[in-house]
Scaffold this active site. Sequence first.
Site, PDB file in Angstrom:
ATOM      1  N   SER A 147       0.868  -1.214  -0.031  1.00  0.00           N
ATOM      2  CA  SER A 147      -0.077   0.078   0.148  1.00  0.00           C
ATOM      3  C   SER A 147       1.103   1.199  -0.150  1.00  0.00           C
ATOM      4  O   SER A 147       0.539   2.278  -0.510  1.00  0.00           O
ATOM      5  CB  SER A 147      -0.902  -0.071   1.144  1.00  0.00           C
ATOM      6  OG  SER A 147      -0.333   0.238   2.519  1.00  0.00           O
ATOM      7  N   ARG A 198      12.554  -7.437   5.363  1.00  0.00           N
ATOM      8  CA  ARG A 198      13.806  -8.406   5.374  1.00  0.00           C
ATOM      9  C   ARG A 198      14.939  -7.376   6.014  1.00  0.00           C
ATOM     10  O   ARG A 198      14.988  -6.172   5.569  1.00  0.00           O
ATOM     11  CB  ARG A 198      14.146  -8.978   4.257  1.00  0.00           C
ATOM     12  CG  ARG A 198      13.454  -9.726   3.545  1.00  0.00           C
ATOM     13  CD  ARG A 198      13.036 -10.916   4.561  1.00  0.00           C
ATOM     14  NE  ARG A 198      13.901 -11.906   4.862  1.00  0.00           N
ATOM     15  CZ  ARG A 198      13.712 -12.850   5.453  1.00  0.00           C
ATOM     16  NH1 ARG A 198      12.732 -13.125   6.294  1.00  0.00           N
ATOM     17  NH2 ARG A 198      14.769 -13.682   6.000  1.00  0.00           N
ATOM     18  N   HIS A 218       8.792   3.526   8.694  1.00  0.00           N
ATOM     19  CA  HIS A 218       8.569   2.445   9.911  1.00  0.00           C
ATOM     20  C   HIS A 218       7.514   3.242  10.871  1.00  0.00           C
ATOM     21  O   HIS A 218       7.192   4.304  11.340  1.00  0.00           O
ATOM     22  CB  HIS A 218       9.822   2.640  10.845  1.00  0.00           C
ATOM     23  CG  HIS A 218       9.850   1.652  12.205  1.00  0.00           C
ATOM     24  ND1 HIS A 218       9.987   0.254  12.123  1.00  0.00           N
ATOM     25  CD2 HIS A 218       9.731   2.180  13.297  1.00  0.00           C
ATOM     26  CE1 HIS A 218      10.002  -0.093  13.133  1.00  0.00           C
ATOM     27  NE2 HIS A 218       9.613   0.981  14.077  1.00  0.00           N
ATOM     28  N   GLU A 234       1.027   7.072   6.884  1.00  0.00           N
ATOM     29  CA  GLU A 234       2.505   6.747   6.100  1.00  0.00           C
ATOM     30  C   GLU A 234       2.290   7.014   4.714  1.00  0.00           C
ATOM     31  O   GLU A 234       2.926   7.644   4.138  1.00  0.00           O
ATOM     32  CB  GLU A 234       2.439   5.212   6.070  1.00  0.00           C
ATOM     33  CG  GLU A 234       2.640   4.674   7.618  1.00  0.00           C
ATOM     34  CD  GLU A 234       2.929   3.089   7.540  1.00  0.00           C
ATOM     35  OE1 GLU A 234       3.208   2.786   6.484  1.00  0.00           O
ATOM     36  OE2 GLU A 234       2.415   2.478   8.649  1.00  0.00           O
TER      37      GLU A 234
END
Length: 195
Positions: free
Chosen positions: A12, A90, A108, A173
């Site tokens: 998204s 990752r 984040h 975000e």
Amino acid sequence: MKVAILISGSGSNMVALAQSMTGDHPARPCLVLANDPDASGLAKARAMGIPTAAIDHRPFKGDRAAFETALLEPLLAAKPDFVALAGFMRVLTAGFVRQFEGRMLNIHPSLLPRYKGLNTHARAIAAGDAEAGCTVHEVTAALDDGPILGQARVPILPNDTPDSLAARVLPMEHRLYPLVLRRVATGERGPVSLP
Ligand code: GRF
């Protein structure tokens, strides 16, 4: 200017970034790269006409260096000016990050430096914080630790759960990341704050 976007799942944030790179925006998405061939964000990228690639991390098991060598191949071939990690789950080694020093961004879901790592919303709620949010930062070798380029804040409500809080942070975000990317691409300085 070219931006490669790395994803692991729904993408998204990738969609928000890609949709923002139009008109007089100096950047365009050049690649969406996933560590999971089944990441649903890949289909969204293809529907937007963005080249995609996927390097499944699972066959590499614990061999992080081998996985990153494979990941670098399509990434370097795309010759990006910037690399945006968008829901990329990752951890990348210092050696990988160093190749994009100053040109790699991440979003984040916490108000860094608080709550690096996972389960950020649950931790903010458990700590009794009044607010939560998200941070766009430059990626450095240390996890969730680079220079902060922008933050967006939302209040934590009395009966918030991690899911209800995430539902308020994620849209922020999608506003913050494109704003920060545009500033970085146009060479503007100084952190962004939302609201
Ligand atoms: C979300 O938890 C978001 O907060 C974080 O990565 C996860 C997936 O994001 N940045 P996306 O929908 O794949 O962009």
